[in-house]
Design an enzyme around this catalytic site. Sequence first.
Site, PDB file in Angstrom:
ATOM      1  N   ASP A  69       8.774  50.077  42.951  1.00 40.22           N
ATOM      2  CA  ASP A  69       7.670  50.933  43.418  1.00 40.22           C
ATOM      3  C   ASP A  69       8.074  52.384  43.653  1.00 40.22           C
ATOM      4  OD1 ASP A  69       9.151  50.211  45.669  1.00 40.22           O
ATOM      5  OD2 ASP A  69       7.406  49.609  46.864  1.00 40.22           O
ATOM      6  N   ASP A 498      13.774  50.152  55.679  1.00 41.72           N
ATOM      7  CA  ASP A 498      13.469  48.706  55.596  1.00 41.72           C
ATOM      8  C   ASP A 498      14.639  47.765  55.888  1.00 41.72           C
ATOM      9  OD1 ASP A 498      10.902  49.284  54.924  1.00 41.72           O
ATOM     10  OD2 ASP A 498      11.102  48.759  52.813  1.00 41.72           O
TER      11      ASP A 498
END
Length: 810
Positions: A69, A498
């Site tokens: 992404d 993350d």
Amino acid sequence: MVSFRLLAFAIAVLNFAYGINGAPSESSGGAGTKSFQYKYNAVAITGGGFITGIIAHPKEKDLLYTRTDIGSSYRWDAPNDRWLPLTDFISEADVNYLGTESFALDPTDPDRIYLAQGQYITQNNSAFFASNDRGATWKIYPAPFPMGSNDLGRNNGERLAVNPFKPNELYMGTRTQGLWKSTDRAKTWTNITNYPDASANGIGIVFVIFDPKNEGTIYVGANVPNGLYSTTNGGKTWKQLPGQPKDWSAVTTDPEHPPQSTGPQPMKAALASNGVLYVTYADFPGPYAVQYGAVYSFNTKTSEWIDITPGASNSYPKPFTPQSFPPGGYCGLSVDAKDPNTLVVVSLDRDPGPALDSMYLSHDGGKSWKDVTQLSAPSGTEGYWGHPIEQAALKDGTPVPWLSFNWNAQWGGYGAPSPILGVAKFGWWMAAVLIDPFNSDHVMYGTGATIWSTDNLSRVESNWSPNWYIQAQGIEENAVLSMISPTEGANLYSGLGDINGMRHDDLTVPQPMFGTPGFSNLDGLDWAGQAPNVITRSGGSGTVYADGCGNGAYSTDGGYGWIKFLTCAPGVSNTTWVNGFIAVDASAKSFVWASHSSVAPANTSGPYATQDFGKTWTSPRGLSVQTGNFSADKVQTKTFYAFDTGVWHISTDGGVSYTSKTSKQTGLPAGAGAAPVVNFLKAGEIWLPLGTAGLWHSTNFGGSWSKIGGSSIVASQFSVGAPAPGRKNPALYMWGKVSKNGAQGVYRSDDAGDSWVRINDEAHQYGGPKLIVADTRVYGRVYLGTFGRGIVYADIAGEGSGVLPGTFGI
Ligand SMILES: *[C@@H]1O[C@H](CO)[C@@H](O)[C@H](O)[C@H]1NC(C)=O
Ligand SMILES: *[C@@H]1O[C@H](CO)[C@@H](O)[C@H](O)[C@H]1NC(C)=O
Ligand SMILES: *[C@@H]1O[C@H](CO)[C@@H](O)[C@H](O)[C@H]1NC(C)=O
Ligand SMILES: *[C@@H]1O[C@H](CO)[C@@H](O)[C@H](O)[C@H]1NC(C)=O
Ligand SMILES: *[C@@H]1O[C@H](CO)[C@@H](O)[C@H](O)[C@H]1NC(C)=O
Ligand SMILES: *[C@@H]1O[C@H](CO)[C@@H](O)[C@H](O)[C@H]1NC(C)=O
């Protein structure tokens, strides 16, 4: 749409063609700065972000591509057993290209690959990349519509497809402008205005499938109820597929959690060789927040629809109970090229469990399913499916130890570890799944963090677990938030988006993740100049701990063990998601929590200081700006610096009080701000990289300042590292420009900024680093922290100039 951008890429392509040996064009004088050949390599983390697609060429074994992404696309390099990044030339100006919305292979020509590039539809800067040599070189064509590889619905696809009967023709399902067509290999595009449903809801058309057996037949799906259309005459006319699942009546829903769409919305589809179209559905585009879904088959010859959703009546083992509700939907699917009745589908968003997402395998067109995930999980996982931690390793046995992060409470809903000790979560966001067309036993699936693979899926037939391993080597797609290179311990420590952060003892193999407190984002790192085994880190954990702050910790052993600060600084809590960083003084006795984003309680202001490891935090005197533009002197104890809104601040009492100088007194530009960069070898020597306002330097604790490095310098990112041989001053590194019309690049100066040498080239830009940190022990080495291409580092490769291919040819 031919713009200057196209020209810039023509130059980049030329560089590729000539072996990327362009001499550094920007050495201004160069007398005191030696030119070298450089090479770039990626720090091995192995994945780290969302894999959105995996595709295989139908006619050539092992010709695989994967998309991400925020980190563009990779090609599987079978001889080297790793993924090869394909677009590291993307410049900072075109950073929006660093994400692949969709990709397509030409079934008639294995050398051709097309990428649809653009991260955000709001950025209005998207392009098609077309290659005749598997991504070694590209033609870049700006696109007339926006793309969103990091927007909602990025898990769907493929939106881009090549017509197998006329391979110069491509179709693209767009998010906001309907269906488009190119007849010149993605160079120019025209709107197919007779397409009946452009569905401009920001998600739009999510897949285009050419029937390889019937010329002129194309299936197109939009992410709306009843969103499936086909043509049988090459797009002259379109019709809605008859009998589509139009509402949620076949799915158990709950009035307290009503479906988010009026009917199932197509996510992905695959056309099997027997003419059956398999379609996955959900009530939300994903990758997150999906609550319901279904799987159907549509026989394109008879127009018969069959609900083949895996469930209690058709799956073995049966769904785990109690299963979390709503149960999520479906997205990932792949049909075996050798058998139209064999397919896998994957559920989406059964978080937070139990039971988590499953991959299902059928050999009878979806009449019955094996739950591959349950069969793969060790017993006792109670619905929290996972792989035994030993399987979190490459096929050659190299562990990917950070994937075992199982010691922390769930964070942020996604990317969370399995709460079961000894288990690596099977996956989440498993939208990319592929049955290898040349080996039905080889199945790969992407997660929010990596790619898992097995070579013996057929073990499932005997209700045995396949053996899984990690097949993501070479993919580095982290967003890098902080880095340090202390003078002892590992050369590099990272703070990542993350996935917390790592001590990188070896840059070439994946490392364990930092321990408790686990952070989703690790925002800041620092090290104590004269006690370099003391390291601080800050970040968001979303967790309240009984024994200290969940957002800030320090290590006294070089980052192996961590101790939580006894309390969080005022304004920092389990709901603070951007945490700034915790500066530590040279002696490791004073700490200052410097954040511009935490909310200061009334009548106080940070940055807050502690002299007792967080038992108490003091609001400083003489500094009332809650700034993150902050650092500690690495040699003189109790000394901290801040530079914000043009004002220079210094504390010499451990951050308790500050004295300040205005821009009038220092000559520094009014209104400017930046984190001071300090000389780790000498007290009081500081640099301020102020972008187009230049690079500023002080040798007296900020008492006076001068602009260095040339009058036209643009200092975007700056760091100092180990001195050149025979020198005492640190080598300087900069991301920016050193002359007015010069190239933006990575520059090094050995002679305190008198001369600069460019050490990257057009082929190594990575969308522009978001931060750079030089190695304090290895002369010549600088780490580039990217947003989507992980950490890359530059090393001297030999005498001469130019950039050589790195170890794996990147
Ligand atoms: C998008 O960019 C193109 C040029 O590349 C320009 O013509 C168009 O007006 C832009 N649209 C928006 C909404 O900014
Ligand atoms: C393209 O066609 C669709 C109809 O299919 C229309 O909604 C859209 O506005 C058109 N876009 C442009 C830029 O012409
Ligand atoms: C499964 O595949 C692995 C290779 O990944 C191999 O080592 C193992 O022997 C295979 N097991 C079986 C039972 O085929
Ligand atoms: C944060 O902690 C408070 C108090 O312990 C708790 O009520 C709240 O739910 C927590 N918030 C999050 C986002 O975890
Ligand atoms: C902050 O200071 C003001 C003025 O001195 C005072 O009125 C107010 O009560 C103080 N607020 C707190 C929360 O201490
Ligand atoms: C640094 O200072 C600038 C200018 O005052 C400000 O805009 C920016 O937010 C500051 N950065 C941090 C991290 O505090």
